[in-house]
Motif scaffolding. Structure first.
Motif, mmCIF file in Angstrom:
data_model
loop_
_atom_site.group_PDB
_atom_site.id
_atom_site.type_symbol
_atom_site.label_atom_id
_atom_site.label_comp_id
_atom_site.label_asym_id
_atom_site.label_seq_id
_atom_site.Cartn_x
_atom_site.Cartn_y
_atom_site.Cartn_z
ATOM 1 N N SER A 153 0.826 -1.200 0.000
ATOM 2 C CA SER A 153 0.000 0.000 0.000
ATOM 3 C C SER A 153 0.866 1.257 0.000
ATOM 4 N N SER A 178 -4.652 0.361 2.652
ATOM 5 C CA SER A 178 -5.149 0.490 1.286
ATOM 6 C C SER A 178 -4.562 1.724 0.602
ATOM 7 N N TYR A 220 -7.588 -6.703 6.630
ATOM 8 C CA TYR A 220 -6.309 -5.994 6.589
ATOM 9 C C TYR A 220 -5.477 -6.224 7.852
#
Lengths: 534, 236
Positions: free
Chosen positions: A188, A312, B88
């Motif tokens: 990311s 992200s 995540y």
């Protein structure tokens, strides 16, 4: 098969306009029209006005000098950059990271149909953003030049060719990002850095391009000659816009070949990329077992929200870019202080204190670009059950989302505010206002952004990019502070005779803080109810 | 431990749960069975405070889920049928997150995570992002997180789906041990053999209505649970 998938993809892309995300019920016609009008007005109004102004200044002089190809080449490059920048970094997610990958691959659907449908999303994004430049440019050309069928057709074909080129380049960028993601650990961050490099290149291009355009406007004939070498490519592209059939044929042929090759590349890489996304995680050595420390529930929630943000690249790039730009701008303010203050002094010499108000407003505007609280609600997605089943107050969940935005934004805003205060070198009151105003404004935008995130929240997305980039909530979050920013600068402009800049900045800081309190109170009541009803 | 009184839940015009009453005492494993769409998941979600309901009252350990949801949630753990976790995070970070929310001390959580992860063969995978986990591994992680804070009541929706035989066996042992220690478990399942062997009580739901509930022996009589279930379905 491809048609069915294309329809599904189109439904997903435009779902928010035609269906209520919470109830799934179809919107009324009036509601849909209103949504589309607001979207077009808010997101496209200002950029389109800027492009129309630029196109108007270039079209007639270049056409008179017989260099209309240059008009299409310049505006085409701007359109391309915008289209590729916006759709390119979402292309990887759009093509490879659909949550329905397993489902679609398990069905008797050819891979090329899946890819074609996914690529359609990239195309629509590219068309939307390149169209912000190309469509007004084409319209200006048709209105400026004597109306001929070849002019209209040429401009139309040019818009389409441009969108196809944006698609090919976006897909290439998406492919590169996916390959990087396959191989690197901190994907990311790496993706974010690459995106920022592209962004920096864009600004370099933009600044140089503006100089170039100014010089063209003053002497178009000098630039109208047919270029040699690499410039010849631009010439063909520009000629296509003029309606030259040979140029159109050539550009179209090149694009079809490139598109075919790109399609082959995506199809060949698809399975590798989506399976590697899991495999590379699994073959890494297990992380060393660390004894954990106990944190408070609030710290755990905040850590969760910040973890979501940093996990992200799309999220960081679209909703947190200001945190990086603010320190850079702050440093630039100190570096170019003398030059800037001289220019501001010349422009607003009659309005003492206006430069410091303008600088503080600028810092606020930049800080307002961060809106991570808005998509944070929709991004809970299918994991929403966790927050709902844990013994934490819903208000606390919302507070952690607010805190996450403030943690990411406020330090950068503070630094930039300090730099602006030093740059402006006003009195103590002005300096205090210059630092306080951005902080209070950050609090205000955090509350408004989160409130917008709770408005018609769609947690049933299949691609992460949808809540981050494609929702109306995010669009409104980006512009919600505009009236306040206009008040900051415009209000002082009108009242500078009666109030000092320092007092004005502090008053605006107080106003921002008061509005933040109002929205915070609303969040803790109505916002809590909305979150619990998701 | 868990009392559901006259629970009614509608989705628009559709009656998902119709005047359902049920009581689960400490030390009991209660199996909740019914056909697809019977209202099992809705009932479980209402019981843990994820979903609002139209009528009735639900209490956990004497606390109302409507008026005092936090006290209820502190006493329970919930595992949904599709354990969508934070992809995540690594497994370890997720467990730490849950432990932090329930204020489990560092020493206690480290010991418990080590023990449970070993039991489910997940120790080596805890450092990996959940995005790379299979469905079964996510289910195991959800089970570990549910047991992590020693809840009094554990509510599970189809907990055995996706688990390998060893993990299923471990889970059954843990469920029994939990109830022997005074806790309670309320879970839905379609595997009637498991329910028959594991449960002290069973509740059968059909089209939102509780059609039979009681001790396993009382409900099935001389027949098997499968036969009773099919018979009740046929009657209705």
């Amino acid at each position: 098969m491809t048609r069915i998938l294309l329809k599904k993809q189109l439904r997903e892309f435009f779902r928010g306009w035609f269906y209520d995300p919470r109830t799934g019920a179809a919107r009324t016609k009036a509601n849909t029209i209103l949504m589309i009008a607001v979207f077009l007005g808010v997101s496209l109004g200002i950029p389109v006005a800027m492009i129309v102004s630029l196109a108007t200044s270039l079209c007639a002089p270049l056409a008179e000098a017989g260099a209309l190809w240059l008009y299409f080449a310049i505006l085409g490059l701007i359109a391309l950059l915008l289209g590729v920048l916006v759709s390119g970094f979402g292309a990887s997610a759009a093509v490879y990271q659909g949550k329905d990958n397993d489902l679609l691959l398990s069905l008797p659907i050819p891979l090329r149909s899946i890819i074609t449908a996914r690529v359609l999303t990239v195309y629509l994004m590219g068309l939307l953003y390149s169209g912000v430049v190309s469509i007004p440019a084409a319209v200006v050309c048709c209105l400026t030049l004597p109306l001929r069928l070849s002019t209209v057709l040429g401009a139309l074909v040019w818009v389409l060719l441009l969108s196809l080129l944006a698609l090919v380049l976006s897909c290439l960028l998406g492919y590169v990002v996916a390959q990087i993601n396959r191989r690197l650990k901190n994907k990311s961050y790496i993706t974010t850095i690459i995106a920022l490099v592209f962004l920096a290149l864009y600004y370099v291009f933009y600044i140089r391009g503006m100089d170039f355009i100014s010089s063209i406007a003053s002497d178009p004939a000098a630039y109208g000659a047919v270029p040699e070498g690499a410039g010849r490519i631009l010439w063909y592209f520009g000629r296509a816009g003029e309606g030259d059939l040979a140029a159109i044929g050539l550009v179209l042929a090149v694009l079809l070949v490139l598109g075919f090759l790109m399609g082959r590349l995506l199809i060949r890489s698809f399975l590798d990329v989506i399976s590697a996304a899991k495999v590379t995680e699994r073959i890494k050595k297990p992380a060393a077992e660390k004894a954990s420390k106990q944190r408070s529930p609030f710290a755990a929630l905040l850590g969760r929200d910040l973890g979501r943000f940093t996990a992200s690249a799309n999220y960081m790039l679209n909703c947190g870019i200001a945190s990086l730009l603010l320190p850079l701008v702050g440093a630039a303010l100190l570096w170019k202080r003398a030059l800037l203050m001289e220019a501001l002094g010349e422009a607003f010499g009659a309005l003492p204190g206006f430069p410091v108000v303008l600088l503080a407003t600028g810092v606020c505007a930049m800080a307002g670009m961060n809106d991570l609280a808005t998509p944070s609600v929709a991004l809970e997605g299918k994991s929403l059950w966790i927050a709902r089943s844990l013994p934490v107050d819903t208000a606390q969940v919302l507070r952690s989302k607010l805190a996450a935005q403030l943690v990411v934004t406020a330090p950068s805003a503070l630094f930039c505010g300090l730099c602006a205060a030093i740059c402006a070198a006003g009195n103590a009151l002005e300096a205090l206002g210059c630092v306080l105003l951005p902080l209070c404004y950050c609090a205000f935008t955090a509350c408004v952004d989160l409130r917008l995130g709770l408005w018609r929240t769609d947690i049933h997305w299949t691609q992460e990019i949808a809540p981050i980039k494609q929702s109306l909530n995010v669009l409104f979050a980006l512009v919600c502070g505009a009236p306040l920013l206009i008040l900051f600068a415009g209000g002082y402009f009108a009242l500078s005779d009666t109030v000092g800049a320092g007092v004005w900045l502090l008053a605006m800081a107080a106003l921002s803080a008061a509005l933040a309190c109002v929205f915070y109170r609303n969040l803790m009541r109505q916002g809590v109810r909305l979150f619990e009803a998701l | 431990m868990l009392t559901i009184n006259h629970l009614t839940k509608r989705y628009g015009d559709k009656l998902a749960v119709d005047d359902l009453s049920l009581h689960i005492a400490p030390g009991e494993i209660v199996g909740f069975i019914g056909h697809n769409g019977a209202g099992k998941t809705t009932t479980l979600k209402c019981a843990v405070g994820i979903q609002s309901f139209d009528q009735g009252e639900i209490t956990v350990d004497g606390h109302s889920i409507k008026t005092d949801p936090l006290s209820c949630k502190r006493a329970l753990a919930y595992i949904p049928d599709d354990p969508a976790l934070y992809e995540y995070m690594t497994g370890r970070r997720y467990l730490d997150f849950i432990a932090d929310i329930f204020r489990v001390s560092a020493e206690a959580r480290n010991a418990k995570i080590a023990e449970l992860a070993e039991r489910f063969g997940l120790t080596d995978d805890l450092g990996q992002p959940i995005a790379g986990y299979s469905h079964g591994m996510k289910q195991k992680l959800a089970v570990i997180s549910a047991w992590l804070h020693s809840p009094r009541l554990i509510v599970m929706d189809e907990p055995f789906v996706g688990l390998d035989p060893r993990a299923s066996h471990e889970l059954k042992l843990m469920m029994r041990a939990h109830c022997d220690a005074g806790g309670a478990i309320f879970f839905s399942t379609h595997v009637l053999e498991v329910a028959e062997k594991l449960c002290d009580q069973v509740a059968i739901i059909r089209r939102g209505k509780l059609i039979r509930a009681g001790s396993m022996d009382a409900v099935r009589g001389d027949a098997s649970l499968e036969e009773v279930f099919l018979e009740l379905e046929a009657e209705a």
